[in-house]
Design an enzyme around this catalytic site. Structure first.
Site, PDB file in Angstrom:
ATOM      1  N   ASN B 129       0.869  -1.181   0.000  1.00 42.76           N
ATOM      2  CA  ASN B 129       0.000   0.000   0.000  1.00 42.76           C
ATOM      3  C   ASN B 129       0.905   1.230   0.000  1.00 42.76           C
ATOM      4  O   ASN B 129       1.421   1.636   1.036  1.00 42.76           O
ATOM      5  CB  ASN B 129      -0.895  -0.043   1.252  1.00 42.76           C
ATOM      6  CG  ASN B 129      -1.797   1.162   1.376  1.00 42.76           C
ATOM      7  OD1 ASN B 129      -1.799   2.040   0.508  1.00 42.76           O
ATOM      8  ND2 ASN B 129      -2.572   1.211   2.443  1.00 42.76           N
ATOM      9  N   CYS B 132      -2.010   5.120   0.670  1.00 42.49           N
ATOM     10  CA  CYS B 132      -3.000   5.530   1.665  1.00 42.49           C
ATOM     11  C   CYS B 132      -3.068   7.043   1.729  1.00 42.49           C
ATOM     12  O   CYS B 132      -2.084   7.702   2.049  1.00 42.49           O
ATOM     13  CB  CYS B 132      -2.679   4.980   3.047  1.00 42.49           C
ATOM     14  SG  CYS B 132      -3.923   5.492   4.249  1.00 42.49           S
ATOM     15  N   GLY B 266     -14.639  -3.614  -2.468  1.00 41.94           N
ATOM     16  CA  GLY B 266     -14.354  -2.845  -1.251  1.00 41.94           C
ATOM     17  C   GLY B 266     -15.626  -2.407  -0.551  1.00 41.94           C
ATOM     18  O   GLY B 266     -16.242  -3.165   0.208  1.00 41.94           O
TER      19      GLY B 266
END
Lengths: 257, 304
Positions: B129, B132, B266
């Site tokens: 990731n 973010c 999601g």
């Protein structure tokens, strides 16, 4: 925790802007406890998108009631549901009210629509015979005051306060709580509260000052409802806690307001 | 007709189907165990884990917006050691792929987390990731091709597991970043993470979110996410995992036709916990109807 389909049994306006909906869904009803909540998918479009959380108002063997204020897109959708309609439910979620062992005296403190999850608690407390339960119901005005008759019907002595004095005393529910406790010094109740954040904070402070236990049911924007997204955090003495999983009922002294 | 083949390969990792659940929306899977058959999902991408515990952002952390939602959780997690101790035992019982999302502020921290995960047999792949939007500096690595590549190289060196790099849409040109991480050895890219956005309460005249800004997800972002997946598919050879507002199997198929080998679900998990499984069934049904034997025939089949 079950995702199931509920059938609307009845759905009526009890006051302008407030509805009471009875839903049949035995699998969820069987597990539901006062203070827990469920989420409802309000329609099948992107608006509203997220499921909406509601406390169980009253619970019976095959279903439950939801008391709600028509406030936004989700509750507007709900208010249009007709008996026989089917809804997607997820629950019971979170931890409800726990009655501390051996305690017999209680005060239920409600502000506005915050009375919704306290009715099922009142039903349970009314069954405890050896003690006494009082309810203090506050609202902005007479037209926002809910469930007074219900508490009376199950034998709970009820005191009413409104901000504008249109019903009961003209003061906050927490003012009544304070003066009640000043008079009844030996009563030593456990306090269960739900309502606006300011009211809960004040109730917690009053309880703490007198060394009483106070449990508050908190609200936060909720996305998943199951403790996965960490979206409904509130600050507590031991770090962030989740309203959906650790709550919605918290010991007031743990909450950092 | 024979059962359509839904298996896809992401680097060295084979998934039983292309439908996975996105990091941050599914916890570590355990939270949903009573609501959905986890074994049916193509892969579980776990909530981003950092080297040290992080307490996350002040509330409110989520708010609904038109056809979407903003979140600013701020990478709340207990850190990699607690993840391995507390979350992996449950994941050991799940019969599907586990992809662990990792996040950090420093290249060496990414490498340190990847190094710890390399020893865990249950971890099938690592998703980096770098995107973010909700922590200070969280986007730092996503914005420059050079720094994105540096993270990938460091994780590559620290772990033999397949590496997926999750890209941010909050960049000048997402394809440039995708090409850079491909060059650096990423086995796949997943895109897109959320779009930075905000909401204001006009009564209090304050930001709705405690962190002021948050990441926008949900159906509102789908057309933009789809365009980015399509553009990226034209520029890289590594598999693409598409995401952004997928709510139903039709949405998932759009991403696959645009060039995605797999998808992530999601926000839709919040709306319907069973949605990932329903999407798998929907894709399979579509393939039967269209006479498509292998899902790979669909990836990037967009006609022009």
């Amino acid at each position: 925790m079950i995702q199931g389909t509920g059938k609307v049994i009845s759905n009526r306006k009890i006051k302008p802007g407030y509805c009471l909906m009875a839903v049949k869904c035995q699998p969820i009803a069987k597990k539901a406890k006062p203070g827990q909540f469920l989420t409802i998918r309000c329609g099948d479009t992107d608006t509203p998108l997220l499921r909406r959380p509601f406390g169980f108002h009253r619970i019976n063997a095959s279903g439950f009631e939801i008391l709600y204020e028509i406030k936004g897109k989700g509750t507007r959708f709900l208010s249009g549901l007709k008996p026989g309609g089917m809804i997607d439910l997820l629950g019971p979620l979170g931890n409800g009210f726990t009655v501390p062992k051996g305690r017999k005296n209680f005060i239920i403190l409600a502000g506005g629509i915050g009375v919704a999850p306290l009715a099922s608690l009142a039903d349970a407390l009314a069954k405890i015979k050896s003690g006494k339960t009082y309810a203090i119901l506050g609202a902005r005005s007479r037209k926002n005051l809910l469930c007074v008759e219900h508490f009376g019907n199950i034998g709970i002595e009820t005191i009413v306060a409104t901000d504008d004095g249109s019903c009961g005393e003209k003061c906050f529910a927490t003012d009544i709580l304070n003066s009640f406790l000043s008079v009844k010094k030996d009563f030593r109740p456990v306090i269960f509260a739900c309502g606006p954040r300011g009211m809960l904070k004040a109730a917690g402070r009053i309880a703490e000052k007198r060394g009483l236990e106070c449990y508050v049911s908190l609200e936060e924007n909720i996305a998943c409802g199951v403790g996965a997204c960490l979206g409904c955090a509130i600050k507590t003495g031991s770090g962030y806690k989740l309203v959906c999983k650790d709550g919605p009922v918290f010991n007031a002294k743990e909450v950092i307001w | 007709m024979v059962k359509p083949n839904l298996k896809v390969k992401i680097g060295g990792l084979e998934l039983k189907n292309p439908v996975t659940v996105a990091s941050g929306t599914f916890g570590s899977g355990e939270e949903y165990r009573k609501l959905v058959d986890l074994n049916k999902i193509g892969a579980i991408v776990t909530k981003s884990v950092t080297l040290k515990p992080r307490e996350g952002n002040p509330p409110p952390r989520v708010v609904e917006t038109p056809s979407g939602m903003l979140n600013s959780i701020g990478l709340q997690n207990d850190g990699i050691d607690a993840f391995i101790k507390d979350k992996v035992p449950f994941l050991n019982k799940v019969k599907t792929a586990v992809i662990v999302s990792i996040a950090a502020h420093r290249v060496e921290d990414y490498a340190a987390i990847a190094g710890k995960l390399d020893k865990i047999k249950r971890v099938d792949a690592i998703e980096i990731n770098i995107s973010c939007p909700n922590v200070e500096g969280g986007l730092e690595f996503a914005r420059e091709p050079g720094s994105a590549a540096a993270v990938v190289r460091a994780v590559r060196r620290a772990s033999k597991k397949p590496v997926i790099t999750k890209l941010s849409p909050n960049v000048k040109d997402i394809t440039e970043i995708a090409m850079a991480v491909e060059e650096a050895g990423s086995d796949a890219v997943s895109l897109v993470n959320t779009f930075t956005g905000m909401a204001i309460d006009i009564d209090t005249r304050r930001p709705v979110l405690g962190n002021v800004v948050g990441g926008l997800s949900g159906p509102a972002i789908k057309p933009i996410a789809l365009r980015m997946a399509w553009e990226t598919a034209k520029k890289v050879k590594i598999p693409i995992i598409g995401m952004g507002g997928i709510m139903c199997y039709e949405d998932a198929l759009e991403f696959i036709i645009a060039g995605a080998s797999a998808v992530q679900i999601g926000t839709a998990n919040f709306v319907n916990p069973r949605v990932a499984v329903e999407i798998i069934d929907g894709i399979e049904e579509y393939m039967r109807k269209e006479g498509i034997k292998n899902i790979k025939e669909l990836t990037g089949c967009l006609k022009r």
